[in-house]
Design an enzyme around this catalytic site. Sequence first.
Site, PDB file in Angstrom:
ATOM      1  N   TYR A   1     -11.177  -3.700   3.638  1.00  0.00           N
ATOM      2  CA  TYR A   1     -10.272  -3.192   4.658  1.00  0.00           C
ATOM      3  C   TYR A   1     -11.064  -3.011   5.953  1.00  0.00           C
ATOM      4  CZ  TYR A   1      -6.285  -0.331   6.318  1.00  0.00           C
ATOM      5  OH  TYR A   1      -5.208   0.158   6.998  1.00  0.00           O
TER       6      TYR A   1
ATOM      7  N   GLU B   1       0.860  -1.176   0.000  1.00  0.00           N
ATOM      8  CA  GLU B   1       0.000   0.000   0.000  1.00  0.00           C
ATOM      9  C   GLU B   1       0.901   1.232   0.000  1.00  0.00           C
ATOM     10  OE1 GLU B   1      -2.923   2.143   3.201  1.00  0.00           O
ATOM     11  OE2 GLU B   1      -3.090  -0.042   3.006  1.00  0.00           O
TER      12      GLU B   1
ATOM     13  N   ASP C   1      -5.072   9.597   9.485  1.00  0.00           N
ATOM     14  CA  ASP C   1      -3.716   9.183   9.836  1.00  0.00           C
ATOM     15  C   ASP C   1      -3.263   9.804  11.144  1.00  0.00           C
ATOM     16  OD1 ASP C   1      -3.282   7.554   7.604  1.00  0.00           O
ATOM     17  OD2 ASP C   1      -2.838   9.296   6.365  1.00  0.00           O
TER      18      ASP C   1
END
Length: 263
Positions: free
Chosen positions: A157, A32, A43
């Site tokens: 995911y 990724e 993040d």
Amino acid sequence: MKQLNPYLTGGITPDWTDYLLAYQEAGADAVEIGLPFSDPMMDGATIQQASDQALRRGVTIDSILADLVAVRAHVRIPLIAMTYANLVFRDGPETFCRRLAGAGISGLIVPDVPVDEAGRLEAAATAAGIDLILLAAPVTAPDRLAEIGRRSRGFVYAVSVMDTTGERDALAATAAPLARRLREVTELPVLIGFGISTPGQAAAAARAGDGVVIASALMRRVLEGASPDDLRAEVAGFRAALDQVDQEMPVARAHPEVSGYRR
């Protein structure tokens, strides 16, 4: 076989593609690649710092894709771009996805595009031969979870915890239940990410799902100055832990072969 998808911030160092090749040599099933963005909402501190370092180097999407084209002959595993909607829609998802495909990228994760707003991006990705990989969270409602399982491509995911990315002392308690719920609604592999920091945690996650995404733990090492050889050893440790899980488990469920996201 349990899947291992390590993360790498594109352009984090001048020799960043050497880390990509080291991941491959260590047994990664796919890599990724983060396309740096100035406001990465999902993040945590480590990935933000990695993105900031790349941006300070003057890295752009064009430069990252050019670097990938330069090493394309040496890459044998799928590459998955991870970025944010602002970059995707700036020039339009059609143009963006074509650019990714031209550099050899075959998967795309855009965490701030929810499934009910993904129609245009989904169509653009399909037209370019890109798998749009969707995310599910522990609080995702059953009907929405089923839609994510149906519309995702490549794998689903599973975001293990309601938080940003970052290393943690233990696998989130919400990871395994989410993986079980997803496996009830999709035949795609379910990969667990967010907070998986050690080979032991990766093994625990793989027992619940079909593989893992490792990000902050690896980027911290790069930020600390670890070499591609160092990261090869780190990823090999995760690979060994997942292979041990494969040996322990009687029979893995069968998955369709989807765009090569399997070893």
